[in-house]
Design a protein around this motif. Structure first.
Motif, PDB file in Angstrom:
ATOM      1  N   ALA A   1     -62.697  14.245   0.030  1.00 30.30           N
ATOM      2  CA  ALA A   1     -62.754  13.042   0.856  1.00 30.30           C
ATOM      3  C   ALA A   1     -61.713  12.038   0.378  1.00 30.30           C
ATOM      4  O   ALA A   1     -61.643  11.717  -0.814  1.00 30.30           O
ATOM      5  CB  ALA A   1     -64.149  12.420   0.794  1.00 30.30           C
ATOM      6  N   ILE A   2     -60.909  11.557   1.322  1.00 29.44           N
ATOM      7  CA  ILE A   2     -59.845  10.589   1.019  1.00 29.44           C
ATOM      8  C   ILE A   2     -59.757   9.591   2.162  1.00 29.44           C
ATOM      9  O   ILE A   2     -59.758   9.970   3.327  1.00 29.44           O
ATOM     10  CB  ILE A   2     -58.487  11.301   0.836  1.00 29.44           C
ATOM     11  N   PRO A   3     -59.655   8.299   1.851  1.00 31.11           N
ATOM     12  CA  PRO A   3     -59.450   7.297   2.903  1.00 31.11           C
ATOM     13  C   PRO A   3     -57.979   7.321   3.335  1.00 31.11           C
ATOM     14  O   PRO A   3     -57.182   8.087   2.812  1.00 31.11           O
ATOM     15  CB  PRO A   3     -59.792   5.968   2.220  1.00 31.11           C
ATOM     16  N   THR A   4     -57.595   6.451   4.250  1.00 28.51           N
ATOM     17  CA  THR A   4     -56.188   6.406   4.650  1.00 28.51           C
ATOM     18  C   THR A   4     -55.739   4.972   4.883  1.00 28.51           C
ATOM     19  O   THR A   4     -56.482   4.021   4.652  1.00 28.51           O
ATOM     20  CB  THR A   4     -55.943   7.262   5.907  1.00 28.51           C
ATOM     21  N   ASN A   5     -54.487   4.830   5.333  1.00 27.39           N
ATOM     22  CA  ASN A   5     -53.897   3.533   5.674  1.00 27.39           C
ATOM     23  C   ASN A   5     -53.563   2.638   4.500  1.00 27.39           C
ATOM     24  O   ASN A   5     -53.486   1.430   4.655  1.00 27.39           O
ATOM     25  CB  ASN A   5     -54.800   2.744   6.633  1.00 27.39           C
ATOM     26  N   GLU A   6     -53.368   3.213   3.325  1.00 29.93           N
ATOM     27  CA  GLU A   6     -52.986   2.403   2.180  1.00 29.93           C
ATOM     28  C   GLU A   6     -51.838   3.064   1.420  1.00 29.93           C
ATOM     29  O   GLU A   6     -52.023   3.640   0.360  1.00 29.93           O
ATOM     30  CB  GLU A   6     -54.185   2.184   1.248  1.00 29.93           C
ATOM     31  N   PRO A   7     -50.620   3.010   1.969  1.00 23.33           N
ATOM     32  CA  PRO A   7     -49.498   3.586   1.237  1.00 23.33           C
ATOM     33  C   PRO A   7     -49.234   2.788  -0.043  1.00 23.33           C
ATOM     34  O   PRO A   7     -49.477   1.574  -0.058  1.00 23.33           O
ATOM     35  CB  PRO A   7     -48.322   3.440   2.223  1.00 23.33           C
ATOM     36  N   PRO A   8     -48.813   3.421  -1.131  1.00 22.40           N
ATOM     37  CA  PRO A   8     -48.393   4.824  -1.206  1.00 22.40           C
ATOM     38  C   PRO A   8     -49.488   5.766  -1.709  1.00 22.40           C
ATOM     39  O   PRO A   8     -49.213   6.916  -1.989  1.00 22.40           O
ATOM     40  CB  PRO A   8     -47.259   4.752  -2.226  1.00 22.40           C
ATOM     41  N   THR A   9     -50.733   5.275  -1.834  1.00 26.76           N
ATOM     42  CA  THR A   9     -51.767   6.147  -2.389  1.00 26.76           C
ATOM     43  C   THR A   9     -52.311   7.148  -1.381  1.00 26.76           C
ATOM     44  O   THR A   9     -52.631   8.276  -1.743  1.00 26.76           O
ATOM     45  CB  THR A   9     -52.931   5.323  -2.979  1.00 26.76           C
ATOM     46  N   GLN A  10     -52.453   6.754  -0.124  1.00 27.78           N
ATOM     47  CA  GLN A  10     -52.854   7.689   0.920  1.00 27.78           C
ATOM     48  C   GLN A  10     -52.523   7.101   2.273  1.00 27.78           C
ATOM     49  O   GLN A  10     -52.806   5.944   2.539  1.00 27.78           O
ATOM     50  CB  GLN A  10     -54.344   8.034   0.849  1.00 27.78           C
ATOM     51  N   PHE A  11     -51.899   7.921   3.126  1.00 29.62           N
ATOM     52  CA  PHE A  11     -51.518   7.461   4.462  1.00 29.62           C
ATOM     53  C   PHE A  11     -51.041   8.656   5.275  1.00 29.62           C
ATOM     54  O   PHE A  11     -50.739   9.715   4.729  1.00 29.62           O
ATOM     55  CB  PHE A  11     -50.416   6.394   4.377  1.00 29.62           C
ATOM     56  N   TYR A  12     -50.996   8.482   6.590  1.00 29.88           N
ATOM     57  CA  TYR A  12     -50.509   9.548   7.456  1.00 29.88           C
ATOM     58  C   TYR A  12     -48.984   9.560   7.455  1.00 29.88           C
ATOM     59  O   TYR A  12     -48.347   8.513   7.563  1.00 29.88           O
ATOM     60  CB  TYR A  12     -50.996   9.351   8.892  1.00 29.88           C
ATOM     61  N   ARG A  13     -48.418  10.750   7.327  1.00 28.08           N
ATOM     62  CA  ARG A  13     -46.979  10.883   7.470  1.00 28.08           C
ATOM     63  C   ARG A  13     -46.613  10.433   8.884  1.00 28.08           C
ATOM     64  O   ARG A  13     -47.298  10.795   9.845  1.00 28.08           O
ATOM     65  CB  ARG A  13     -46.570  12.341   7.238  1.00 28.08           C
ATOM     66  N   GLU A  14     -45.566   9.638   8.991  1.00 32.96           N
ATOM     67  CA  GLU A  14     -45.220   9.019  10.270  1.00 32.96           C
ATOM     68  C   GLU A  14     -45.125  10.036  11.404  1.00 32.96           C
ATOM     69  O   GLU A  14     -44.479  11.065  11.286  1.00 32.96           O
ATOM     70  CB  GLU A  14     -43.889   8.271  10.147  1.00 32.96           C
ATOM     71  N   GLY A  15     -45.824   9.721  12.497  1.00 29.90           N
ATOM     72  CA  GLY A  15     -45.785  10.567  13.682  1.00 29.90           C
ATOM     73  C   GLY A  15     -46.627  11.819  13.590  1.00 29.90           C
ATOM     74  O   GLY A  15     -46.536  12.691  14.462  1.00 29.90           O
ATOM     75  N   THR A  16     -47.459  11.932  12.553  1.00 31.32           N
ATOM     76  CA  THR A  16     -48.287  13.131  12.388  1.00 31.32           C
ATOM     77  C   THR A  16     -49.710  12.736  12.002  1.00 31.32           C
ATOM     78  O   THR A  16     -50.012  11.574  11.771  1.00 31.32           O
ATOM     79  CB  THR A  16     -47.738  14.045  11.268  1.00 31.32           C
ATOM     80  N   GLN A  17     -50.563  13.725  11.930  1.00 32.98           N
ATOM     81  CA  GLN A  17     -51.916  13.548  11.419  1.00 32.98           C
ATOM     82  C   GLN A  17     -52.019  14.194  10.040  1.00 32.98           C
ATOM     83  O   GLN A  17     -53.090  14.571   9.591  1.00 32.98           O
ATOM     84  CB  GLN A  17     -52.925  14.173  12.383  1.00 32.98           C
ATOM     85  N   GLU A  18     -50.885  14.299   9.360  1.00 38.01           N
ATOM     86  CA  GLU A  18     -50.849  14.903   8.037  1.00 38.01           C
ATOM     87  C   GLU A  18     -50.938  13.822   6.965  1.00 38.01           C
ATOM     88  O   GLU A  18     -50.148  12.880   6.944  1.00 38.01           O
ATOM     89  CB  GLU A  18     -49.546  15.678   7.843  1.00 38.01           C
ATOM     90  N   MET A  19     -51.920  13.961   6.086  1.00 40.24           N
ATOM     91  CA  MET A  19     -52.102  12.999   5.015  1.00 40.24           C
ATOM     92  C   MET A  19     -51.094  13.236   3.899  1.00 40.24           C
ATOM     93  O   MET A  19     -50.858  14.373   3.496  1.00 40.24           O
ATOM     94  CB  MET A  19     -53.515  13.108   4.447  1.00 40.24           C
ATOM     95  N   THR A  20     -50.519  12.139   3.411  1.00 33.52           N
ATOM     96  CA  THR A  20     -49.620  12.215   2.276  1.00 33.52           C
ATOM     97  C   THR A  20     -49.957  11.064   1.335  1.00 33.52           C
ATOM     98  O   THR A  20     -50.884  10.303   1.588  1.00 33.52           O
ATOM     99  CB  THR A  20     -48.150  12.167   2.744  1.00 33.52           C
ATOM    100  N   GLY A  21     -49.215  10.954   0.241  1.00 31.63           N
ATOM    101  CA  GLY A  21     -49.509   9.917  -0.747  1.00 31.63           C
ATOM    102  C   GLY A  21     -49.946  10.536  -2.060  1.00 31.63           C
ATOM    103  O   GLY A  21     -50.164  11.748  -2.150  1.00 31.63           O
ATOM    104  N   THR A  22     -50.075   9.717  -3.083  1.00 31.12           N
ATOM    105  CA  THR A  22     -50.419  10.255  -4.399  1.00 31.12           C
ATOM    106  C   THR A  22     -51.780  10.950  -4.422  1.00 31.12           C
ATOM    107  O   THR A  22     -51.927  12.009  -5.028  1.00 31.12           O
ATOM    108  CB  THR A  22     -50.413   9.141  -5.462  1.00 31.12           C
ATOM    109  N   ASN A  23     -52.768  10.379  -3.765  1.00 27.73           N
ATOM    110  CA  ASN A  23     -54.105  10.983  -3.828  1.00 27.73           C
ATOM    111  C   ASN A  23     -54.182  12.338  -3.120  1.00 27.73           C
ATOM    112  O   ASN A  23     -54.688  13.312  -3.697  1.00 27.73           O
ATOM    113  CB  ASN A  23     -55.153  10.008  -3.285  1.00 27.73           C
ATOM    114  N   PRO A  24     -53.699  12.455  -1.867  1.00 27.00           N
ATOM    115  CA  PRO A  24     -53.702  13.778  -1.245  1.00 27.00           C
ATOM    116  C   PRO A  24     -52.881  14.793  -2.031  1.00 27.00           C
ATOM    117  O   PRO A  24     -53.289  15.955  -2.168  1.00 27.00           O
ATOM    118  CB  PRO A  24     -53.082  13.514   0.135  1.00 27.00           C
ATOM    119  N   ASP A  25     -51.729  14.365  -2.555  1.00 26.06           N
ATOM    120  CA  ASP A  25     -50.876  15.309  -3.275  1.00 26.06           C
ATOM    121  C   ASP A  25     -51.506  15.759  -4.587  1.00 26.06           C
ATOM    122  O   ASP A  25     -51.399  16.928  -4.975  1.00 26.06           O
ATOM    123  CB  ASP A  25     -49.509  14.679  -3.539  1.00 26.06           C
ATOM    124  N   ILE A  26     -52.162  14.866  -5.288  1.00 24.56           N
ATOM    125  CA  ILE A  26     -52.826  15.271  -6.527  1.00 24.56           C
ATOM    126  C   ILE A  26     -54.015  16.184  -6.218  1.00 24.56           C
ATOM    127  O   ILE A  26     -54.291  17.136  -6.954  1.00 24.56           O
ATOM    128  CB  ILE A  26     -53.238  14.046  -7.356  1.00 24.56           C
TER     129      ILE A  26
END
Length: 319
Positions: free
Chosen positions: A84-109
């Protein structure tokens, strides 16, 4: 996002026990992330490729066989970790622009952890305040959401440290209010993220100091995400915003109307999972290897957070 937002509760077992869910809700206080849609993403483990995580850009990491053998049978059989990860708080977690793919330090770790354990990571995007009850109800196995280990949270969750972050105070450009640190926030209009560590732990402590000094307490305004808080700051409705350093520091690089007046209190945040899930030994062993890897440093460097690296994946070390 660091919070007690009780950086606190929960990750896979037979739950749904009302008392556990109630306790989880009470202990909520974590990274004050913005509401996210309840979506999931599968990230296959690809230990031998150039970019693990099914094209997500996560560096490859070999399977830690010893750690994988420690996984509970339920995870071994499904070979899936629901994170479980929240979103909308770059750079820790957010959607890659134009996609529904989560990126950021938390998803990557989380993806690196999946590679180390040889399992698929399914990122479940959810509102932060629904994560702990969701774990208690068995919908998620763990959370990687900048959650600060606290004694309260450790009543229901086990934690393994994976990075560190601090607090930052953002002010209007030029710092017209002359705010230099947390000690001068008495009587100020301060924006805070709902459920955040800053709101639930820091500000109550600051208010006690203000009262003891005969000063007014902090005038709190709560927001669901930092964009809302910064908008209020930029329009003059707030004197400052207090939140996790990575989030506000990033926001300051994107918004010329604000600047960072102070950074302080750097402490570890941890992967959280239910105490009776049987995951702690496997996650601890895997994360110990992850944080010593080049892949870990590459992930943090990708988001300009090299200074957030830690060298010891401590277990249940309360902040």
């Amino acid at each position: 996002m660091k919070t007690p937002t009780a950086h606190s509760p929960v990750k896979r077992i037979q739950r749904g026990i009302p008392a556990v869910i109630a306790t989880a809700a009470l202990l909520l206080a974590a990274t004050a992330c913005a509401p996210g849609t309840a979506t999931s993403q599968s990230t296959p483990s690809t230990p031998s490729g150039d970019s693990g995580g099914s094209g997500t850009g996560v560096p490859a990491l070999a399977v830690n066989d010893a750690a994988a053998q420690l996984l509970p049978e339920s995870i071994k059989s499904t070979k899936v970790l629901r994170v479980a990860i929240p979103t909308n708080e770059p750079p820790t977690q957010f959607y890659r622009e134009g996609t529904q793919e989560m990126t950021g330090t938390n998803p990557d770790i989380a993806r690196l952890l999946g590679e180390a354990l040889g399992v698929k990571v399914e990122i479940q995007v959810a509102n932060f305040d629904s994560i702990i009850p969701g774990i208690a109800a068995g919908r998620y196995d763990m959370t990687v959401s900048s959650m600060t280990p606290t004694e309260k949270r450790m009543e229901v969750l086990d934690f393994v440290d994976y990075m560190q972050m601090g607090n930052s105070i953002a002010v209007a450009k030029g710092n017209p209010q002359g705010i230099t640190d947390q000690h001068v926030l008495c009587g100020r209009k301060v924006g805070l993220l709902t459920g955040s560590y800053q709101l639930t732990v820091n500000v109550p402590e600051y208010d006690k100091a203000c009262t003891a000094a005969g000063k007014d307490t902090i005038q709190r305004s709560e927001f669901q995400d930092t964009r809302q808080a910064i908008s209020a700051l930029s329009s003059g409705r707030l004197d400052a915003v207090l939140a996790d350093s990575p989030i506000l520091n990033f926001a300051a690089t994107q918004n010329p109307q604000i600047e960072i007046a102070a950074k302080y209190d750097f402490t570890p945040v941890g992967v959280g999972m239910p105490k009776d899930s049987g995951l702690i030994k496997a996650v601890s062993a895997a994360l110990s290897g992850v944080i010593k890897s080049d892949s870990y440093l590459k992930v943090l460097g990708k988001y300009g957070l090299e200074s957030s690296a830690i060298t010891d994946a401590r277990v249940n070390f309360a902040q």
